[in-house]
Design an enzyme around this catalytic site. Structure first.
Site, short mmCIF file in Angstrom:
data_model
loop_
_atom_site.label_atom_id
_atom_site.label_comp_id
_atom_site.label_asym_id
_atom_site.label_seq_id
_atom_site.Cartn_x
_atom_site.Cartn_y
_atom_site.Cartn_z
N THR A 182 0.82 -1.22 0.00
CA THR A 182 0.00 0.00 0.00
C THR A 182 0.85 1.27 0.00
O THR A 182 0.30 2.37 0.00
CB THR A 182 -0.88 0.06 1.27
OG1 THR A 182 -0.02 0.04 2.41
CG2 THR A 182 -1.85 -1.10 1.34
N LYS A 183 2.16 1.15 0.05
CA LYS A 183 3.00 2.33 0.24
C LYS A 183 3.27 3.06 -1.08
O LYS A 183 2.91 2.56 -2.15
CB LYS A 183 4.29 1.93 0.96
CG LYS A 183 4.02 1.29 2.34
CD LYS A 183 3.75 2.30 3.43
CE LYS A 183 2.98 1.83 4.64
NZ LYS A 183 3.62 0.90 5.56
N THR A 184 3.95 4.22 -1.00
CA THR A 184 4.06 5.09 -2.18
C THR A 184 5.03 4.54 -3.23
O THR A 184 5.04 5.00 -4.36
CB THR A 184 4.51 6.50 -1.77
OG1 THR A 184 5.76 6.40 -1.08
CG2 THR A 184 3.47 7.15 -0.87
#
Ligand SMILES: *Cc1c(COP(=O)(O)O)cnc(C)c1O
Length: 386
Positions: A182-184
């Protein structure tokens, strides 16, 4: 209303990632190798650090940083209760104890004045701030009050974040990033340690692969040797070339993915700023926010049923939402081990009770953004007290 559920988060991957990964699979070298070294070099250059060590999670990164500092059983390490499980559990891995310090009500980052007060009465081995949502904690100000106590940044949300123009990843003794799904920047699972400290970088690298002396991964290459020495009981925290190939492609488009999130955050701000029952995320001027999360806060007095009802209504409108974070001190383990009460960290507890995170990711279409805005505004109206 949307007829199709909008996920809370989606990675931004396409054919470029597929072909990079396929190439690695075809090469016959799947585990740590040249792709990992290339990813580390590109990442170190991007943030402006001497060393970047790729590992299989941010949790592993923070554990290795504490290990490299020599944090011992019984030591105390300052962190914030307003974070994910990982930040405090790594302190317990070392047999050390988390010393929670409450957050600022505006940014939800650790309150540096309170850190300063704690340091006057406690001996502390390290400080672990979190850049919540991607808004930088002022680690330069923190460093001033720390008086030489090493700082390990939990930068799981902070890529690409800048503090007064300087990249997170180049400022403290250690910075730990996450490449969770889910991270950038996403490699499915993954993380990175950045540091300018040569000896600490060496120690992290060795401990990330069984405590085997230098360049253990090369032992199966043409230039490698079968001989190796184990200098400490290490871990298996290394990264595969498959994940690193994905990471390299993701790093190449990091800025364009970030620009899209900035646009979305701007649209949310404009839509919600004038509503008295909603509070948009605070940020300090002169910094760059990564916008990993858009943390909206609702006024529980002006919403019937408060945040929980708001979250439920958003789900019913087919919008994926989340809550960040259930403060660590109210979870059974920390509550029971250290005897915490919810009001021990009043700001963390109060702000958690009114926080709701909205979807914000580069693959969202303008239509998706419109749908989120409409759902928030309609929900706020529906749940207005009579
Ligand atoms: C996601 C996250 C982590 C953990 O990252 P992993 O790569 O899954 O270990 C740590 N801290 C915060 C604040 C996070 O959101």
């Amino acid at each position: 209303m949307r007829d199709k559920f909008l996920p809370f988060a989606l990675p931004d991957t396409n054919e470029a990632e597929v072909s990079a990964v396929s190439e690695v699979i075809r090469s016959g070298w799947l585990t740590t190798g040249t792709q990992v070294r290339a990813f580390e070099a590109a990442f170190a250059k991007y943030v402006g650090a001497r060393h970047a060590i790729a590992v299989n999670s941010c949790t592993a990164a923070m554990h290795l940083a504490l290990e490299a500092l020599g944090v011992k059983a019984g030591d105390k390490v300052i962190t914030t209760p307003y974070t994910f499980a990982a930040t405090a559990e790594v302190i317990r891995y070392m047999g050390a104890h988390p010393l929670f310090v409450d957050v600022r009500p505006d940014t939800l980052n650790i309150d540096i004045d309170q850190v300063s007060a704690v340091l006057k009465r406690e001996h502390v081995a390290a400080i672990m701030p979190v850049h919540i949502a991607g808004e930088p904690c002022d680690v330069e100000a923190l460093d001033k009050v720390a008086g030489g106590i090493p700082i390990i940044e939990d930068a799981a949300h902070a890529l690409p974040t800048k503090l007064r123009g300087r990249n997170i990843g180049s400022l403290s003794r250690f910075t730990c990033f996450s490449f969770y799904a889910t991270k950038t920047l996403s490699t499915g699972e993954g993380g990175m340690i950045t540091t300018d400290d040569d000896a600490a970088a060496d120690r992290c690298r060795i401990m990330s692969l069984h405590g085997i002396s230098r360049d253990a991964w090369k032992r199966y290459t043409a230039e490698g040797s079968w001989a190796y020495e184990i200098i400490a009981p290490g871990y298996i925290y290394n990264v595969t070339d498959v994940a690193a190939a994905l990471g390299l492609v993701q790093l190449g488009k990091l800025v364009s993915m970030w620009k899209r999130r900035v646009e979305i955050a701007g649209r949310f701000d404009t839509a919600f700023a004038a509503r008295p029952e909603l509070q948009i995320p605070a940020r300090a001027a002169g910094n760059q926010h990564a916008w990993h999360l858009y943390m909206l806060r609702v006024d529980n007095e002006r919403i019937r049923g408060g945040r929980d009802a708001f979250a439920e209504a958003m789900r019913k409108r087919n919008i994926g939402i989340s809550v960040h974070f259930i403060p660590l001190h109210i979870h059974p383990y920390y509550r029971d081990t250290y005897g915490y009460k919810p009001e021990d960290f009043p700001v963390a507890h109060r702000e958690y009770s009114r926080e709701i995170s909205l979807p914000i990711y580069s693959r969202m279409s303008d239509r998706d953004v419109d749908d989120v805005i409409a759902a928030v505004l309609e929900t706020a109206t529906d749940l207005a007290p009579p």
